[in-house]
Scaffold this motif. Structure first.
Motif, mmCIF file in Angstrom:
data_model
loop_
_atom_site.group_PDB
_atom_site.id
_atom_site.type_symbol
_atom_site.label_atom_id
_atom_site.label_comp_id
_atom_site.label_asym_id
_atom_site.label_seq_id
_atom_site.Cartn_x
_atom_site.Cartn_y
_atom_site.Cartn_z
ATOM 1 N N LEU A 166 0.972 -1.150 0.098
ATOM 2 C CA LEU A 166 -0.016 -0.035 0.164
ATOM 3 C C LEU A 166 1.033 1.089 -0.109
ATOM 4 N N ALA A 167 0.248 2.306 -0.340
ATOM 5 C CA ALA A 167 0.981 3.543 -0.363
ATOM 6 C C ALA A 167 0.086 4.546 0.566
ATOM 7 N N VAL A 168 1.001 5.230 1.505
ATOM 8 C CA VAL A 168 0.318 6.136 2.377
ATOM 9 C C VAL A 168 1.207 7.415 2.405
ATOM 10 N N ASP A 169 0.517 8.572 2.218
ATOM 11 C CA ASP A 169 1.296 9.704 2.215
ATOM 12 C C ASP A 169 1.279 10.321 3.759
ATOM 13 N N GLU A 170 2.561 10.727 4.114
ATOM 14 C CA GLU A 170 2.555 11.163 5.570
ATOM 15 C C GLU A 170 2.107 12.776 5.965
ATOM 16 N N LYS A 171 1.983 13.468 4.647
ATOM 17 C CA LYS A 171 1.919 14.880 4.920
ATOM 18 C C LYS A 171 0.721 15.088 5.859
ATOM 19 N N PRO A 172 -0.792 14.756 5.564
ATOM 20 C CA PRO A 172 -1.453 15.046 6.488
ATOM 21 C C PRO A 172 -1.453 14.900 7.861
ATOM 22 N N VAL A 173 -0.865 13.582 8.369
ATOM 23 C CA VAL A 173 -0.401 13.328 9.660
ATOM 24 C C VAL A 173 0.513 14.194 10.229
ATOM 25 N N LEU A 174 1.583 14.516 9.534
ATOM 26 C CA LEU A 174 2.597 15.765 9.942
ATOM 27 C C LEU A 174 1.663 17.281 10.135
ATOM 28 N N ALA A 175 0.989 17.296 9.259
ATOM 29 C CA ALA A 175 0.241 18.754 9.238
ATOM 30 C C ALA A 175 -0.612 18.495 10.616
ATOM 31 N N THR A 176 -1.076 17.533 10.948
ATOM 32 C CA THR A 176 -1.793 17.511 12.125
ATOM 33 C C THR A 176 -0.804 17.421 13.485
ATOM 34 N N LEU A 177 0.087 16.759 13.357
ATOM 35 C CA LEU A 177 1.257 16.909 14.592
ATOM 36 C C LEU A 177 1.618 18.405 14.598
ATOM 37 N N ARG A 178 1.709 19.002 13.554
ATOM 38 C CA ARG A 178 2.404 20.405 13.700
ATOM 39 C C ARG A 178 1.391 21.395 14.574
ATOM 40 N N GLU A 179 0.204 20.997 14.361
ATOM 41 C CA GLU A 179 -0.880 21.864 14.823
ATOM 42 C C GLU A 179 -1.437 21.212 16.382
ATOM 43 N N THR A 180 -0.533 20.491 17.178
ATOM 44 C CA THR A 180 -0.852 20.194 18.437
ATOM 45 C C THR A 180 -0.868 21.230 19.191
ATOM 46 N N ALA A 181 -1.807 21.290 20.012
ATOM 47 C CA ALA A 181 -1.658 22.635 20.978
ATOM 48 C C ALA A 181 -0.740 22.479 21.902
ATOM 49 N N GLY A 182 -0.296 23.595 22.265
ATOM 50 C CA GLY A 182 0.873 23.668 23.488
ATOM 51 C C GLY A 182 2.287 23.491 22.965
ATOM 52 N N LEU A 183 2.704 23.164 21.858
ATOM 53 C CA LEU A 183 4.042 22.983 21.555
ATOM 54 C C LEU A 183 4.730 24.171 21.397
ATOM 55 N N SER A 184 5.942 24.209 21.629
ATOM 56 C CA SER A 184 6.775 25.520 21.927
ATOM 57 C C SER A 184 6.914 26.225 20.545
ATOM 58 N N SER A 185 7.181 27.428 20.137
ATOM 59 C CA SER A 185 7.609 27.890 18.940
ATOM 60 C C SER A 185 8.690 27.293 18.368
ATOM 61 N N ASP A 186 9.796 26.885 19.018
ATOM 62 C CA ASP A 186 11.032 26.424 18.703
ATOM 63 C C ASP A 186 10.705 24.712 18.131
ATOM 64 N N THR A 187 9.687 24.175 18.707
ATOM 65 C CA THR A 187 9.438 22.801 17.988
ATOM 66 C C THR A 187 8.750 22.845 16.933
ATOM 67 N N LYS A 188 7.867 23.688 16.423
ATOM 68 C CA LYS A 188 6.950 23.963 15.617
ATOM 69 C C LYS A 188 8.081 24.434 14.528
ATOM 70 N N ALA A 189 8.976 25.356 14.802
ATOM 71 C CA ALA A 189 9.806 25.635 13.692
ATOM 72 C C ALA A 189 10.737 24.361 13.218
ATOM 73 N N ALA A 190 11.124 23.774 14.164
ATOM 74 C CA ALA A 190 11.875 22.453 13.763
ATOM 75 C C ALA A 190 10.938 21.397 13.123
#
Length: 674
Positions: free
Chosen positions: A124-148
């Motif tokens: 099967l083939a799965v695109d990880e981009k939607p999952v990464l987008a959701t992870l980046r939007e996790t509430a409470g992450l610091s600005s440094d983490t989001k930048a990385a």
């Protein structure tokens, strides 16, 4: 989850791998004896047997003519024997996307391949981009983490991307969850691994039932108990394949009896206990009564039959029946004063039906008892299910198959025309044993041997004999509403002195485009003059185009409604068009309002009320849905009712555009069928 295609081979008489499309509900395999119909079902069964008793074995299953060469490379490079393609239902897809934050498309499919060493490989083939987008939007992450995270392209790369950063407590807790996911993943793509883990326990299993699995008239319970015990020991000691040792002791008829006992919540050991006769017999009789009642929902040939169960010893019988208690199955006929006979001496159709219900209940019980298989569905593989049934009883059995197909995909083999629904010939796959290539399974009947397709011709002939007469000149249309529109408009035009359809042309409503295609393929070469008129979906119909390439019908004899929608460009395909669109919208709506006058309760629908679109049928259906007007329980409306209203009281005059469209259509058809 549905099986949509199967690649099988090399396996027994199937020498070369071949792709077979599978229908969503029922797929029928038609062919001569020894063509390889059962072989195909057996390959599927061994791919993932619901009861765990079937597995691939190269000695038994690999095509014998190539076996010696294959065995030299089997250990190092086992051959793939089946590759199965599955598609998720909308509900499953929504659940998966919601659970894992993926964005798999509606047409998402995956494949499972099984090798001769019985190892499973999922593709099967799965695109990880939607999952990464959701992870980046996790509430409470610091600005440094989001930048990385902004430059991260894979979940597996997240821990490395955050290494060396000064993380907050929220960041650390979040990263710990990510690391657990990475460590648990068995593949490079973490999300792909998680999707695989989600899919694996939900993939349907296969359950095969054939003639050899019928219940016996009697079985010695002591002998059965000993066989079960020996099978357990042999299975524990056996190497690959682990199921074959057990099969040496437990035969299909034993499985049926064990299933019957399991349904009655009885173990083999219960028969060795003293004082247990009456409770055991009562439980077995209760099960047999329930199963008999189930049968009579569909069995209409003789409703005076019932299954009788007894347990007793018989020292005078032959071994092993002279030692210990025997379980007896008999069929009683109340129509003949309760006369009973041994199970196997009665109607083969009835005994098949009863045995199947016992077996199927057992399969469902085993799956329900397994935590791993609790959410799995079952694909039923039935080998010649209506073989011993009267033609009318086969019709009863087809209703039973339809009922089962609401919950399970069904694949069955037959060579009986009465086990083929004549209005669903698109479900048929023809199976042939060809001299050089072995078993070939195809949905293309045009190149098949006449003996192979005889059941299809007989099924179609039976349908035609009941519904219509075939003339020398035939216009094939998809449904009866098309016939009514064409007949009515021909009469209207002729009354105005314009061109109508010639009288010697028979309009044949085939019951859908698939049946039109099959009709042309089966009878187009029989000297009949054929033309086809069908609705246009906005793209060429590939199967009709194939008939042209195979020279079964002339290109100019394939007509679609869009070719007559614009009088200025007759013969050119245009926008999506139904035959109803050749009528002006106002004329069609006039008869729509008449046909559903009572249901609409005085309301009249005008064209201005409808949403925009190319097709009047779709526009009306969208309007009804938006206005919450229900003309039938499942939505939409009966197209035939409008056609019947027009045919019953055709207009004296029609607008010039409508008249011109139908006149050009009739002129073209008349010219083709000279």
């Amino acid at each position: 989850m549905q099986l949509v295609a199967a690649i099988v081979g090399p396996f027994k008489s199937i020498s070369q791998p071949q792709t077979v499309p599978i229908e969503p509900s029922v797929t029928v395999f038609v062919g001569m004896n020894e063509a390889g119909k059962t072989v195909f079902l057996q390959a599927l069964e061994k791919s993932d047997d619901a009861v765990g008793l079937a597995a691939f074995d190269p000695i038994e299953d690999y095509p014998r003519k190539d076996l010696s060469a294959y065995l030299r490379e089997h250990k190092q490079k086992p051959s793939t024997v089946t590759t199965l393609t599955y598609r998720l239902s909308k509900g499953e897809l929504d659940e998966l996307n919601g659970a894992l934050h993926t964005n798999l498309p509606v047409d998402f499919e995956f494949k499972i391949a099984r090798d001769y060493d019985n190892k499973l490989n999922m593709y099967l083939a799965v695109d990880e981009k939607p999952v990464l987008a959701t992870l980046r939007e996790t509430a409470g992450l610091s600005s440094d983490t989001k930048a990385a995270l902004a430059s991260v392209v894979a979940v597996r790369s997240i821990p490395g991307a955050l290494a060396g950063l000064s993380l907050t407590e929220k960041d650390k807790a979040w990263l710990e969850v990510i690391q657990e996911r990475v460590e648990k993943a068995r593949r490079e793509s973490v999300v792909e691994s998680e999707v695989r883990d989600w899919l694996q326990p939900r993939v349907p299993k296969f359950a095969f039932f054939g003639e050899y699995a019928l219940l016996p008239s009697k079985v010695n319970l002591a002998d059965l108990a000993e066989r079960v015990q020996q099978a357990r020991g042999l299975k524990a000691q056996s190497q690959r394949p682990p199921v074959r040792a057990a099969q040496k002791q437990i035969f299909p008829q034993h499985l049926g009896v064990l299933a019957l006992l399991r349904m009655a919540d009885i173990s083999i050991d219960d028969f060795t206990k003293s004082g247990g006769y009456e409770p055991l017999k009562a439980r077995l009789e209760a099960v047999s009564i329930r199963l008999t009642d189930e049968i009579f929902e569909f069995w209409k040939q003789n409703e005076d039959l019932e299954v009788e169960v007894d347990i007793k010893t018989d020292p005078e019988d032959v071994a092993p029946f002279n030692e210990g208690p025997n379980l007896y199955l008999r069929i009683k006929n109340r129509r003949h004063r309760g006369v009973s006979t041994p199970f196997h001496q009665r109607s083969r159709g009835f005994t098949w039906f009863f045995s199947f219900l016992v077996w199927f209940d057992s399969v469902q019980h085993q799956l329900a008892a397994s935590d791993e298989s609790r959410d799995r569905s079952v694909i039923l593989l039935l080998d010649e299910p209506g073989l011993n049934l009267h033609a009318l009883a086969q019709a009863d059995f087809l209703r039973y198959i339809d009922e089962l197909s609401r919950r399970h995909q069904i694949l069955y083999t037959t060579h009986s025309p009465f086990m083929v629904n004549s209005d669903r010939l698109h479900q048929v796959r023809v199976v042939e044993d060809r001299i050089k290539t072995g078993t070939v399974v195809s949905d293309n009947v045009t190149n098949s041997d006449e003996r192979t397709i005889f059941p299809l011709q007989a099924a179609l002939g039976w349908s035609l004999a009941q519904n219509l007469f075939i003339s020398e000149r035939n216009l094939l249309v998809e449904g009866p509403s098309d016939l009514l529109f064409l007949k009515a408009m021909s009469s209207v035009l002729e009354a105005q002195g314009r061109i109508g359809l010639r009288e010697d042309v028979t309009i044949v409503p085939a019951g859908g485009l698939d049946k039109v295609i099959t009709f042309v393929a089966l009878l187009g070469a029989s000297g009949l003059k054929l033309a086809v008129l069908h609705d246009y979906q906005g793209r060429p119909e590939q199967k009709l185009e194939d008939l042209v390439r195979q020279k079964l019908v002339a290109p100019k004899a394939l007509l679609d409604a869009s070719q007559f929608r614009e009088v200025s460009s007759v013969g050119k395909r245009g926008r999506p068009t139904d035959i109803e669109d050749l009528l002006s919208p106002s004329l069609y709506l006039d008869y729509f309002n008449k046909a559903f006058e009572k249901q609409l309760d005085g309301r009249r629908i005008a064209e201005i009320d409808l949403p925009p679109g190319d097709r009047i049928l779709h526009r009306i259906e969208r309007y009804l849905a938006d206005a919450d007007i229900k003309l039938r329980p499942n939505g939409g409306f009966n197209h035939y009712s409008v056609a019947a209203a027009l045919a019953g009281a055709p207009p004296l005059l029609v607008d010039s555009e409508t008249a011109a469209r139908f006149e050009e259509l009739f002129r073209t058809i008349n010219g083709l069928l000279v």
